[in-house]
Design an enzyme around this catalytic site. Structure first.
Site, PDB file in Angstrom:
ATOM      1  N   THR A 126     -21.567   7.700 -44.404  1.00  0.00           N
ATOM      2  CA  THR A 126     -20.342   6.894 -44.293  1.00  0.00           C
ATOM      3  C   THR A 126     -20.597   5.391 -44.369  1.00  0.00           C
ATOM      4  O   THR A 126     -21.648   4.900 -43.925  1.00  0.00           O
ATOM      5  CB  THR A 126     -19.646   7.200 -42.944  1.00  0.00           C
ATOM      6  N   GLU A 128     -19.363   3.409 -42.450  1.00  0.00           N
ATOM      7  CA  GLU A 128     -19.476   2.919 -41.066  1.00  0.00           C
ATOM      8  C   GLU A 128     -20.929   2.598 -40.701  1.00  0.00           C
ATOM      9  O   GLU A 128     -21.191   1.878 -39.741  1.00  0.00           O
ATOM     10  CB  GLU A 128     -18.931   3.954 -40.090  1.00  0.00           C
ATOM     11  N   TYR A 151     -20.361   6.586 -33.398  1.00  0.00           N
ATOM     12  CA  TYR A 151     -20.178   7.372 -34.624  1.00  0.00           C
ATOM     13  C   TYR A 151     -21.110   6.854 -35.727  1.00  0.00           C
ATOM     14  O   TYR A 151     -21.855   7.620 -36.341  1.00  0.00           O
ATOM     15  CB  TYR A 151     -18.716   7.279 -35.087  1.00  0.00           C
ATOM     16  N   LYS A 155     -24.444   8.741 -37.481  1.00  0.00           N
ATOM     17  CA  LYS A 155     -24.519   9.009 -38.925  1.00  0.00           C
ATOM     18  C   LYS A 155     -25.758   8.356 -39.547  1.00  0.00           C
ATOM     19  O   LYS A 155     -26.256   8.829 -40.566  1.00  0.00           O
ATOM     20  CB  LYS A 155     -23.245   8.522 -39.611  1.00  0.00           C
TER      21      LYS A 155
HETATM   22  P1  NAP Z   1     -12.225  15.587 -40.405  1.00  0.00           P
HETATM   23  O1  NAP Z   1     -10.891  15.759 -41.025  1.00  0.00           O
HETATM   24  O2  NAP Z   1     -12.332  14.968 -39.061  1.00  0.00           O
HETATM   25  O3  NAP Z   1     -12.919  17.034 -40.369  1.00  0.00           O
HETATM   26  C1  NAP Z   1     -14.100  17.255 -39.672  1.00  0.00           C
HETATM   27  C2  NAP Z   1     -14.289  18.742 -39.488  1.00  0.00           C
HETATM   28  O4  NAP Z   1     -15.506  18.967 -38.727  1.00  0.00           O
HETATM   29  C3  NAP Z   1     -13.168  19.440 -38.733  1.00  0.00           C
HETATM   30  O5  NAP Z   1     -12.717  20.545 -39.476  1.00  0.00           O
HETATM   31  C4  NAP Z   1     -13.842  19.887 -37.448  1.00  0.00           C
HETATM   32  O6  NAP Z   1     -13.406  21.116 -36.959  1.00  0.00           O
HETATM   33  C5  NAP Z   1     -15.298  20.053 -37.883  1.00  0.00           C
HETATM   34  N1  NAP Z   1     -16.160  20.049 -36.714  1.00  0.00           N
HETATM   35  C6  NAP Z   1     -16.207  19.143 -35.708  1.00  0.00           C
HETATM   36  N2  NAP Z   1     -17.103  19.500 -34.780  1.00  0.00           N
HETATM   37  C7  NAP Z   1     -17.642  20.674 -35.191  1.00  0.00           C
HETATM   38  C8  NAP Z   1     -18.617  21.544 -34.644  1.00  0.00           C
HETATM   39  N3  NAP Z   1     -19.201  21.297 -33.459  1.00  0.00           N
HETATM   40  N4  NAP Z   1     -18.950  22.656 -35.341  1.00  0.00           N
HETATM   41  C9  NAP Z   1     -18.329  22.941 -36.510  1.00  0.00           C
HETATM   42  N5  NAP Z   1     -17.390  22.157 -37.073  1.00  0.00           N
HETATM   43  C10 NAP Z   1     -17.054  21.032 -36.419  1.00  0.00           C
HETATM   44  O7  NAP Z   1     -13.171  14.730 -41.367  1.00  0.00           O
HETATM   45  P2  NAP Z   1     -13.006  14.395 -42.944  1.00  0.00           P
HETATM   46  O8  NAP Z   1     -12.156  13.190 -43.080  1.00  0.00           O
HETATM   47  O9  NAP Z   1     -12.680  15.620 -43.680  1.00  0.00           O
HETATM   48  O10 NAP Z   1     -14.491  13.915 -43.282  1.00  0.00           O
HETATM   49  C11 NAP Z   1     -15.484  14.846 -43.686  1.00  0.00           C
HETATM   50  C12 NAP Z   1     -16.862  14.276 -43.386  1.00  0.00           C
HETATM   51  O11 NAP Z   1     -17.030  13.044 -44.074  1.00  0.00           O
HETATM   52  C13 NAP Z   1     -17.121  13.950 -41.914  1.00  0.00           C
HETATM   53  O12 NAP Z   1     -18.475  14.229 -41.660  1.00  0.00           O
HETATM   54  C14 NAP Z   1     -16.876  12.463 -41.806  1.00  0.00           C
HETATM   55  O13 NAP Z   1     -17.633  11.911 -40.751  1.00  0.00           O
HETATM   56  C15 NAP Z   1     -17.355  12.002 -43.160  1.00  0.00           C
HETATM   57  N6  NAP Z   1     -16.729  10.819 -43.707  1.00  0.00           N
HETATM   58  C16 NAP Z   1     -15.371  10.747 -43.786  1.00  0.00           C
HETATM   59  C17 NAP Z   1     -14.792   9.645 -44.384  1.00  0.00           C
HETATM   60  C18 NAP Z   1     -13.301   9.538 -44.538  1.00  0.00           C
HETATM   61  O14 NAP Z   1     -12.819   8.433 -44.811  1.00  0.00           O
HETATM   62  N7  NAP Z   1     -12.550  10.631 -44.431  1.00  0.00           N
HETATM   63  C19 NAP Z   1     -15.594   8.614 -44.905  1.00  0.00           C
HETATM   64  C20 NAP Z   1     -16.977   8.732 -44.812  1.00  0.00           C
HETATM   65  C21 NAP Z   1     -17.535   9.853 -44.230  1.00  0.00           C
HETATM   66  P3  NAP Z   1     -12.022  21.276 -36.177  1.00  0.00           P
HETATM   67  O15 NAP Z   1     -11.050  21.534 -37.271  1.00  0.00           O
HETATM   68  O16 NAP Z   1     -12.314  22.430 -35.323  1.00  0.00           O
HETATM   69  O17 NAP Z   1     -11.776  20.021 -35.417  1.00  0.00           O
HETATM   70  O1  F7E Z   2      -9.419   2.863 -38.762  1.00  0.00           O
HETATM   71  C1  F7E Z   2      -7.849  -0.243 -37.581  1.00  0.00           C
HETATM   72  C2  F7E Z   2      -9.147   0.184 -36.936  1.00  0.00           C
HETATM   73  O2  F7E Z   2      -9.500   5.078 -37.653  1.00  0.00           O
HETATM   74  C3  F7E Z   2      -9.404   1.951 -39.836  1.00  0.00           C
HETATM   75  C4  F7E Z   2     -13.249   7.682 -40.523  1.00  0.00           C
HETATM   76  O3  F7E Z   2     -12.878   8.619 -41.501  1.00  0.00           O
HETATM   77  O4  F7E Z   2     -13.515   5.953 -42.164  1.00  0.00           O
HETATM   78  C5  F7E Z   2     -12.835   6.299 -40.966  1.00  0.00           C
HETATM   79  O5  F7E Z   2     -13.156   5.385 -39.925  1.00  0.00           O
HETATM   80  C6  F7E Z   2      -9.169   0.537 -39.320  1.00  0.00           C
HETATM   81  C7  F7E Z   2     -10.083   0.152 -38.146  1.00  0.00           C
HETATM   82  O6  F7E Z   2     -10.805   4.666 -39.785  1.00  0.00           O
HETATM   83  C8  F7E Z   2      -5.156   1.244 -35.646  1.00  0.00           C
HETATM   84  O7  F7E Z   2      -9.517  -0.703 -35.885  1.00  0.00           O
HETATM   85  C9  F7E Z   2      -5.650  -0.703 -36.457  1.00  0.00           C
HETATM   86  O8  F7E Z   2     -10.547  -1.151 -38.352  1.00  0.00           O
HETATM   87  O9  F7E Z   2      -8.387   4.860 -39.906  1.00  0.00           O
HETATM   88  P1  F7E Z   2      -9.462   4.453 -38.993  1.00  0.00           P
HETATM   89  P2  F7E Z   2     -12.296   4.094 -39.628  1.00  0.00           P
HETATM   90  O10 F7E Z   2     -12.571   3.688 -38.246  1.00  0.00           O
HETATM   91  O11 F7E Z   2     -12.490   3.078 -40.699  1.00  0.00           O
HETATM   92  C10 F7E Z   2     -14.940   5.928 -42.061  1.00  0.00           C
HETATM   93  C11 F7E Z   2     -15.497   5.572 -43.408  1.00  0.00           C
HETATM   94  C12 F7E Z   2     -15.492   7.166 -41.472  1.00  0.00           C
HETATM   95  O12 F7E Z   2     -16.597   7.588 -41.791  1.00  0.00           O
HETATM   96  C13 F7E Z   2     -14.755   7.750 -40.309  1.00  0.00           C
HETATM   97  O13 F7E Z   2     -15.102   9.115 -40.114  1.00  0.00           O
HETATM   98  O14 F7E Z   2      -7.837   0.458 -38.821  1.00  0.00           O
HETATM   99  N1  F7E Z   2      -6.653   0.137 -36.815  1.00  0.00           N
HETATM  100  N2  F7E Z   2      -4.738  -0.046 -35.744  1.00  0.00           N
HETATM  101  C14 F7E Z   2      -6.385   1.343 -36.329  1.00  0.00           C
HETATM  102  N3  F7E Z   2      -7.047   2.518 -36.451  1.00  0.00           N
HETATM  103  C15 F7E Z   2      -6.501   3.610 -35.869  1.00  0.00           C
HETATM  104  N4  F7E Z   2      -7.139   4.807 -36.018  1.00  0.00           N
HETATM  105  N5  F7E Z   2      -5.327   3.549 -35.173  1.00  0.00           N
HETATM  106  C16 F7E Z   2      -4.614   2.396 -35.028  1.00  0.00           C
HETATM  107  O15 F7E Z   2      -3.554   2.366 -34.400  1.00  0.00           O
END
Ligand code: NAP
Ligand code: F7E
Length: 325
Positions: A126, A128, A151, A155
């Site tokens: 990620t 992050e 987090y 990662k």
């Molecule tokens: P998500 O919607 O939060 O899905 C994460 C999944 O992981 C959920 O289905 C969750 O299961 C499962 N999980 C959590 N703990 C577990 C455990 N102990 N054993 C088995 N499964 C477990 O995340 P996503 O947005 O699809 O992202 C997919 C991956 O990409 C994640 O690793 C995330 O950190 C990474 N990532 C995401 C983004 C983004 O912007 N979306 C960007 C960079 C990296 P439950 O359904 O039971 O909760």
């Molecule tokens: O926040 C700001 C917050 O929670 C984005 C995950 O998928 O992407 C995600 O992480 C921004 C941050 O995503 C609210 O402070 C303001 O600056 O949607 P987010 P994230 O933290 O960028 C990365 C790439 C991952 O890997 C992660 O798994 O938005 N923000 N106001 C807020 N964020 C939230 N959630 N809620 C608010 O009310």
């Protein structure tokens, strides 16, 4: 013989989009689920592949369950998408975040090393991990890491362990360093979906306000459906590697709010938005913007959905869910 893929995180956002892509390519897809009393298949239903996935039970924190699955399935590819992925929660639940996101990866890599060494492994890394670091305002594969949350730290461990097992034991491991990617099935705690859901409810008269934290943070937001293609492409290369995946454009949270309200014809959005400190984080990542040149060059990958199209797609889907047009 057809390829098999084990996808963890199958019920999350990316799992369903990836499963759909792999099924279209003729894979047999196994989806790892934890044990639930009441599993929620709504994201897979949305994408339309619930009945085509073979579900297997296991937990990232349970080493034996992961080892057994890898030994039994001998998958061609593992896509490790499972994580405690909500950054804000990782400050309050740092240990479980580490157990799932870091040790879960150790469990998989050991399972592959000992019982299925030709299995290719995709690790969901990620942006992050970069945290405060940038190279002239963007991040690429050479930008150092300075994570700003448990987090991000968890990662970084998983990233380096995947690199280490590649270098030490010759495993085919790839890190996709993905920037934020969103969709109509994004979890509602994440800011984009929280905004589109809130805007839909305000538009339909079901809510009066939208409470948010830091509006100044900048993110590089793309569409999840585009990003799963990059995951697949990484594992089809002759050699394993690590790739930054993003659009190359950044926007503030404020821009997203404005675009979402605009898409339903509301220009005076400030009337509805309340800043609430509970949504701010102990340490913030102020700005993320990808430079995905390597992915373009090597994988021939680029994002297809623009920022405006993404916002509109998500708002429309939320309006529809609440019965609006
Ligand atoms: P998500 O919607 O939060 O899905 C994460 C999944 O992981 C959920 O289905 C969750 O299961 C499962 N999980 C959590 N703990 C577990 C455990 N102990 N054993 C088995 N499964 C477990 O995340 P996503 O947005 O699809 O992202 C997919 C991956 O990409 C994640 O690793 C995330 O950190 C990474 N990532 C995401 C983004 C983004 O912007 N979306 C960007 C960079 C990296 P439950 O359904 O039971 O909760
Ligand atoms: O926040 C700001 C917050 O929670 C984005 C995950 O998928 O992407 C995600 O992480 C921004 C941050 O995503 C609210 O402070 C303001 O600056 O949607 P987010 P994230 O933290 O960028 C990365 C790439 C991952 O890997 C992660 O798994 O938005 N923000 N106001 C807020 N964020 C939230 N959630 N809620 C608010 O009310």
């Amino acid at each position: 013989m057809s390829k098999t893929a084990l996808v963890t995180g199958i019920l999350g956002q990316d799992g369903p989009y990836l499963a759909k892509l792999l099924l279209e390519k003729g894979y047999k897809v196994y989806g790892l689920m934890r044990r639930y009393s009441n599993p929620n298949y709504s994201n897979l239903d949305y994408v339309g592949v619930t009945n085509e996935v073979d579900f297997v039970e296991g937990d990232m924190t349970d080493e034996a369950s992961i080892l057994n699955l890898v030994r039994m399935l001998q998958p061609t590819e593992v896509y490790n998408l499972a994580a405690q992925s909500f950054v804000k929660a990782s400050f309050e639940q740092a240990k479980v975040t580490t157990e799932v996101n870091s040790l879960g990866v150790l469990h998989f890599l050991n399972a592959i090393k000992f019982s299925s060494p030709t299995t290719k492994f995709y690790q969901a890394s990620t942006s992050e991990m970069f945290g405060l670091q940038h190279t002239n305002g963007y991040q690429d594969e050479n930008t150092p890491f300075h994570p700003r949350s448990p987090y991000g730290v968890s990662k970084v461990y998983a990233y380096w362990l995947s690199v280490n097992y590649r270098e030490s034991y010759g495993l085919f491991t790839c890190n996709g360093i993905l920037f934020n990617h969103e969709s109509p099935i994004r979890g509602k705690q994440f800011v984009t979906r929280k905004i589109t859901d809130g805007v839909a409810r305000i538009k339909l008269g079901l809510a009066k306000e939208l409470r948010l934290g830091n509006l100044d943070a900048k993110r590089d937001w793309g569409f999840a459906g585009d990003y799963v293609e990059a995951m697949y492409l990484m594992l089809q290369q002759d050699r394993p590697g690590d790739y930054v995946i993003g659009t190359g454009e950044d926007h503030t949270v404020r821009d997203f709010v404005e675009a979402a309200f605009k898409s339903v014809g509301i220009s005076d959005w400030k009337k509805y938005v309340v800043i609430d400190p509970q949504y701010k984080r102990p340490a913030e990542v102020p700005a993320l913007k990808a430079k995905p040149d390597k992915a373009k060059r090597v994988l021939n990958w680029k994002t297809k959905v623009s920022f405006e199209e993404l916002v509109e797609m998500m708002v429309k889907a939320d309006l529809k869910r609440y019965g609006g047009k």
